[in-house]
Design a protein around this motif. Sequence first.
Motif, short mmCIF file in Angstrom:
data_model
loop_
_atom_site.label_atom_id
_atom_site.label_comp_id
_atom_site.label_asym_id
_atom_site.label_seq_id
_atom_site.Cartn_x
_atom_site.Cartn_y
_atom_site.Cartn_z
N UNK A 115 24.37 50.86 44.63
CA UNK A 115 23.81 50.14 45.35
C UNK A 115 22.26 49.49 44.95
N UNK A 116 21.67 50.46 44.09
CA UNK A 116 20.51 50.19 43.35
C UNK A 116 20.59 49.03 42.45
N UNK A 117 21.81 48.87 42.00
CA UNK A 117 21.87 47.86 40.99
C UNK A 117 21.51 46.48 41.30
N UNK A 118 21.86 46.24 42.65
CA UNK A 118 21.59 45.03 43.37
C UNK A 118 22.52 43.94 42.75
N UNK A 119 23.93 44.23 42.85
CA UNK A 119 24.88 43.34 42.26
C UNK A 119 24.95 42.08 43.12
N UNK A 120 25.58 41.11 42.59
CA UNK A 120 25.75 39.84 43.41
C UNK A 120 27.02 40.33 44.45
N UNK A 121 27.10 39.64 45.33
CA UNK A 121 28.43 39.72 46.32
C UNK A 121 29.54 39.49 45.37
N UNK A 122 30.77 40.31 45.60
CA UNK A 122 31.58 40.22 44.93
C UNK A 122 32.58 38.94 45.28
N UNK A 123 33.22 38.02 44.14
CA UNK A 123 34.25 37.26 44.36
C UNK A 123 35.50 37.52 44.00
N UNK A 124 36.51 37.53 44.53
CA UNK A 124 37.87 38.05 44.21
C UNK A 124 38.63 36.96 44.81
N UNK A 125 39.84 36.78 44.12
CA UNK A 125 41.03 35.85 44.16
C UNK A 125 42.12 36.46 44.76
N UNK A 126 42.99 35.77 45.49
CA UNK A 126 43.92 36.15 46.03
C UNK A 126 45.01 36.08 45.13
N UNK A 127 45.99 36.79 45.08
CA UNK A 127 47.27 36.78 44.01
C UNK A 127 47.75 35.41 43.69
N UNK A 128 47.94 34.75 45.10
CA UNK A 128 48.54 33.47 44.89
C UNK A 128 47.72 32.09 44.66
N UNK A 129 46.46 32.26 44.41
CA UNK A 129 45.59 31.20 43.85
C UNK A 129 46.29 30.66 42.55
N UNK A 130 45.42 29.43 42.48
CA UNK A 130 45.66 28.96 41.16
C UNK A 130 44.72 29.04 40.12
N UNK A 131 44.90 28.95 38.66
CA UNK A 131 43.95 28.99 37.85
C UNK A 131 42.71 28.32 37.81
N UNK A 132 42.77 27.12 38.20
CA UNK A 132 41.78 25.99 38.46
C UNK A 132 40.60 26.67 39.31
N UNK B 89 33.21 44.83 47.17
CA UNK B 89 31.92 44.48 47.32
C UNK B 89 31.32 44.09 45.92
N UNK B 90 31.77 44.24 44.92
CA UNK B 90 31.21 43.98 43.64
C UNK B 90 31.80 44.37 42.49
N UNK B 91 31.19 43.83 41.31
CA UNK B 91 31.83 44.25 39.90
C UNK B 91 30.57 44.66 39.11
N UNK B 92 30.59 45.85 38.51
CA UNK B 92 29.34 46.44 37.57
C UNK B 92 30.11 46.42 36.28
N UNK B 93 29.32 46.26 35.35
CA UNK B 93 29.49 46.42 33.93
C UNK B 93 28.42 47.36 33.37
N UNK B 94 28.35 47.64 32.05
CA UNK B 94 27.57 48.35 31.16
C UNK B 94 26.15 47.34 31.08
N UNK B 95 26.30 46.09 31.22
CA UNK B 95 25.01 45.20 31.06
C UNK B 95 24.43 45.42 32.45
N UNK B 96 24.87 45.66 33.59
CA UNK B 96 24.31 45.91 34.77
C UNK B 96 23.35 47.20 34.67
N UNK B 97 23.80 48.19 34.16
CA UNK B 97 23.30 49.29 34.05
C UNK B 97 22.27 49.48 33.00
#
Length: 155
Positions: free
Chosen positions: A27-44, A139-147
């Motif tokens: 939580x202390x990373x203050x990640x931006x809110x997650x964005x996720x796609x439904x499996x039926x969405x299109x690439x666009x 809720x979010x996605x964390x990477x080594x860059x965030x750390x």
Amino acid sequence: MATAASSSEVPEFLSFGGDKYRGAVVEDLQLPPAFALDLNEKILKAIEFAYERDFSYIPVLAKDRKPIGYVDVGALKKKWESGQAKPDDPILSHTTQFKRGKAQPYTVITPWTPLDDLEAFLKANDFAIVTDSERKFVLGVATTDDLTNFVSRRG
């Protein structure tokens, strides 16, 4: 989740000069809110949101809203530019699906996961999907860059 070390074991981070995260949690990373796609969405839609929000990975969700995999945005952009991905392609056709089972247990990363545990997870994975403890919501996605950014901000 992590288990406590016995008193005779010295955690690796202490043996190399102290806890660089000072007890912080995801939580202390203050990640931006997650964005996720439904499996039926299109690439666009994935391409549009990737450009707008500058995400490296986008989780893909099943109908029950549980993560089933992810889209590597960099790889998708290359496919898009080379014509290998079309605007109306289903996102699922470009999704890397998670391998779940007894051989590869699911590691739950929540806002309360210690950053030391997140760092250990990211040594074997490119990113972590942060969920609630029941894995009902992404809720979010964390990477080594965030750390890295967290440590540099904290000094």
